[in-house]
Design an enzyme around this catalytic site. Structure first.
Site, PDB file in Angstrom:
ATOM      1  N   GLU A  47       5.047 -28.945  27.773  1.00  0.00           N
ATOM      2  CA  GLU A  47       5.772 -30.151  28.031  1.00  0.00           C
ATOM      3  C   GLU A  47       5.321 -30.753  29.385  1.00  0.00           C
ATOM      4  O   GLU A  47       5.161 -29.787  30.446  1.00  0.00           O
ATOM      5  CB  GLU A  47       7.470 -29.687  28.155  1.00  0.00           C
ATOM      6  CG  GLU A  47       8.262 -30.786  28.552  1.00  0.00           C
ATOM      7  CD  GLU A  47       9.742 -30.145  28.812  1.00  0.00           C
ATOM      8  OE1 GLU A  47      10.794 -31.106  28.800  1.00  0.00           O
ATOM      9  OE2 GLU A  47       9.899 -29.103  28.670  1.00  0.00           O
ATOM     10  N   LYS A 133      11.442 -36.481  23.184  1.00  0.00           N
ATOM     11  CA  LYS A 133      12.221 -35.495  23.326  1.00  0.00           C
ATOM     12  C   LYS A 133      13.824 -36.081  22.986  1.00  0.00           C
ATOM     13  O   LYS A 133      13.976 -37.195  23.530  1.00  0.00           O
ATOM     14  CB  LYS A 133      12.076 -34.886  24.849  1.00  0.00           C
ATOM     15  CG  LYS A 133      13.123 -33.652  24.853  1.00  0.00           C
ATOM     16  CD  LYS A 133      12.828 -33.007  26.102  1.00  0.00           C
ATOM     17  CE  LYS A 133      13.630 -31.851  26.320  1.00  0.00           C
ATOM     18  NZ  LYS A 133      13.108 -31.210  27.970  1.00  0.00           N
ATOM     19  N   CYS A 173      10.869 -28.461  24.092  1.00  0.00           N
ATOM     20  CA  CYS A 173      11.664 -27.509  24.672  1.00  0.00           C
ATOM     21  C   CYS A 173      13.152 -27.486  24.279  1.00  0.00           C
ATOM     22  O   CYS A 173      13.536 -27.305  23.098  1.00  0.00           O
ATOM     23  CB  CYS A 173      11.629 -27.871  26.320  1.00  0.00           C
ATOM     24  SG  CYS A 173      11.821 -26.358  27.188  1.00  0.00           S
ATOM     25  N   LEU A 311       7.044  -9.051  60.940  1.00  0.00           N
ATOM     26  CA  LEU A 311       7.033  -7.788  60.624  1.00  0.00           C
ATOM     27  C   LEU A 311       8.015  -6.755  61.412  1.00  0.00           C
ATOM     28  O   LEU A 311       7.736  -6.689  62.624  1.00  0.00           O
ATOM     29  CB  LEU A 311       5.700  -7.076  60.217  1.00  0.00           C
ATOM     30  CG  LEU A 311       5.568  -5.749  59.568  1.00  0.00           C
ATOM     31  CD1 LEU A 311       6.218  -6.152  58.080  1.00  0.00           C
ATOM     32  CD2 LEU A 311       4.265  -5.140  59.566  1.00  0.00           C
ATOM     33  N   GLY A 313       9.487  -3.916  60.598  1.00  0.00           N
ATOM     34  CA  GLY A 313       9.643  -2.320  60.281  1.00  0.00           C
ATOM     35  C   GLY A 313      10.758  -2.123  59.308  1.00  0.00           C
ATOM     36  O   GLY A 313      11.165  -0.964  59.147  1.00  0.00           O
TER      37      GLY A 313
END
Length: 567
Positions: A47, A133, A173, A311, A313
């Site tokens: 689609e 559609k 769809c 980051l 830990g």
């Protein structure tokens, strides 16, 4: 069917980019030529494959619709030499009859609905037929009634084409989820249904699709071929897994999930279907693949050279790091550890260990001097008041500022690390840990975070890579580490309880009394639901993130910020 020769149908499972018409034309042409070279007489693309899905308000621009028309003509011309070959491709088509003058205020609303969600059949360099559609979804992530006119409302007939003596009806769809479009196609002579799809992924969706399509095929008494999109587009991902079901509703062929593919299905003279049938992965594997796909395509399609991650830990940033490395490679990922006065030593150790295991660039930049400077600047204003969430949030905002500065200077996008449980309850800091460009695990509840970390480690062990997330990151109590000895459960119920309430209230629309009746403590339910409602203003300012459940905080969650409703 014994009077017919076998017919090979190709399902073109491609990954287009919204608005990249030239690139999408190349993808369609290459996939169609592959299908033809492998003996397919008809190929079905997904689609709106020509323009990408969902194009959203690009559909309101006449120049965009004109460019789509030109791109469709390019595809037809590029495939003109393939004798007898038919390509069915999805695209938007302008419908001039319903386009009103933009200057007329009284009819301005009608001018939104200016096109059809169409599927055209190309063969021999010409446009053979166009279908529109009929069923336009307008729920969850879908807004199709904003843009499209139903083919039924436009007075357009079903479309049935003939290829090698077989009559094939077209559906798009949502059409296949309802009885009328398929019945109309069969009444017009269809002996099989070709269904073009762009159906966003969520966990549990593929078995539901196959069950519904199987029921549709049984009701119609004909086989059904389902061509599906793959790839990421902003917050939605498409999982592929194109398939075919026979007239009894049994799955006869299936393409892999989350990979581009040209899936070939042979429709035998006796009516049987045959083709390769990829297995459906388990839930954790599907979630991981969706997240990896979403990161890879968001960064790749938008041209980001890499990713930046704060980051800590902790488990959330560790999971985001592992996903990012799987998506774009270790050489494109940089991590920055930004310890505060309250960062535990094990957090330093585990962050270094995690970065070393994955081979990413890792830097440490203490926020202590900046945190102290903020407090000194505000000391007069804050005199006589105890430290509280204000000082906690300053730490998060210092970190967000550092990450965004690195992003601005080097072009990499900051991946935020907040999960769905935190987004729901507001356990996150505006302009702090929410600062960034893409929220990878925004739709991943904390309990699923742990499941995915454990699953990824198991995959690493099985492949010989080893565990990528240190075990202590998974087993230690989660903490934002913004004050001494802090844990998440100081401010929130246990995640098993929180996530269960969240699923019922937010994903299943259950009311407070209904959830309490299911066995949850009233205090927990009222606390969690109050936090969900109160923190809508934060979520409105959060980065876009990947949707993997059937109800995410994004396109399919549209609650008012200002609201007194409390049930």
């Amino acid at each position: 069917m014994s009077s017919f020769s076998p017919l090979r149908v190709a399902l073109l499972q491609i990954n287009p980019t919204v608005g990249d018409l030239a690139g999408n034309v190349r993808r369609l042409v290459e996939a169609a030529r592959r299908a033809h070279a492998q003996g397919a007489a008809v190929a079905v693309a997904p689609e709106l494959a020509l323009c990408g899905y969902p194009p959203e308000d690009l559909l309101l621009r006449p120049a965009f619709l004109s460019a789509c028309d030109a791109a469709l003509a390019d595809v037809a011309r590029e495939l003109a030499d393939l004798a007898g070959f038919h390509l069915v491709v999805g695209h938007p088509k302008a419908l001039d009859e319903v386009t009103m003058p933009a200057s007329d205020v009284r009819t301005r609303s009608w001018s939104l609905q200016r096109c059809l969600n169409a599927a055209s059949v190309l063969s021999g360099g010409t446009l053979v037929a166009t279908y529109a559609k009929r069923e336009l979804p307008n729920y969850q992530v879908f807004d199709e009634r904003r843009y499209f006119v139903s083919g039924r409302d436009a007075g357009l007939a079903p479309v049935v084409i003939e290829v090698a003596g077989r009559r094939l009806g077209l559906l798009i769809c949502e059409d296949a989820w309802f009885e009328e479009p398929a019945a109309a196609a069969c009444a017009a002579g269809a002996q099989a249904l070709l269904v073009l799809n762009a159906s966003p992924f969520h966990l549990g969706k593929q078995p539901e699709r196959e069950a519904r399509m199987g029921a549709r095929a049984r009701a119609a008494g004909v086989p059904l071929f389902y061509a599906h999109l793959v790839g990421g587009q902003d917050e939605v991902v498409f999982d592929g897994a194109s398939f075919a079901v026979d007239a009894t509703g049994e799955v006869a062929a299936r393409a892999p999930m989350f990979d581009e593919a040209v899936a070939l299905v042979d429709w035998q003279a006796d009516g049987r279907l045959s083709g390769e049938c990829a297995e459906l992965p388990g839930e954790e594997a599907q979630a991981w693949a969706a997240l990896v796909c979403g990161v890879r395509d968001y960064l790749g399609k938008n041209g980001f050279p890499g990713a930046l991650i704060g980051l800590s830990g902790g488990i959330d940033s560790a999971l985001v790091l592992a996903i990012a490395v799987d998506a774009i490679g270790a050489d494109q990922v940089r991590c920055v550890m930004m310890p505060s006065p309250y960062t535990a030593e094990i957090s330093w150790v585990d962050a270094r260990d995690m970065a070393a295991r994955l081979g990413v660039r890792y830097d440490e930049k203490s926020i202590v001097p900046m945190f102290d400077a903020f407090k000194a600047t505000l000391a007069t204003d804050f005199a006589g008041r105890p430290e509280d969430a204000t000082e906690e949030n300053i730490q998060a905002r210092v970190r967000g500022t550092l990450l965004m500065a690195l992003s601005n200077k080097f072009g990499s996008i900051v991946l935020t690390t907040g999960n769905k449980s935190e987004m729901a309850t507001g356990y996150c800091t505006l302009y702090g840990d929410m600062a960034g460009g893409f929220a990878v695990i925004k739709d991943v509840a904390k309990t699923l975070v742990y499941r995915l970390a454990t699953w990824r480690n198991a995959q690493g062990v099985a492949s010989g890579q080893g565990e990528v997330i240190p075990e202590r990151i998974i087993t230690r109590p989660p903490s934002a580490e913004l004050r001494p000895d802090q844990t998440d459960q100081d401010s929130l119920p246990p995640y098993e309880v929180l996530d269960a309430i969240l699923a019922r209230y937010m994903e299943e629309d259950q009311g407070i009394e209904q959830i309490i009746a299911a066995g949850f403590e009233r205090a927990d339910v009222e606390r969690v639901t109050r936090l969900i409602k109160f923190n809508e203003y934060k979520r409105r300012q959060a980065p876009v993130g990947i949707r993997i459940t059937h109800r995410a905080f994004g396109r399919d969650w549209r609650y008012p910020i200002t609201s007194k409703f409390r049930a």
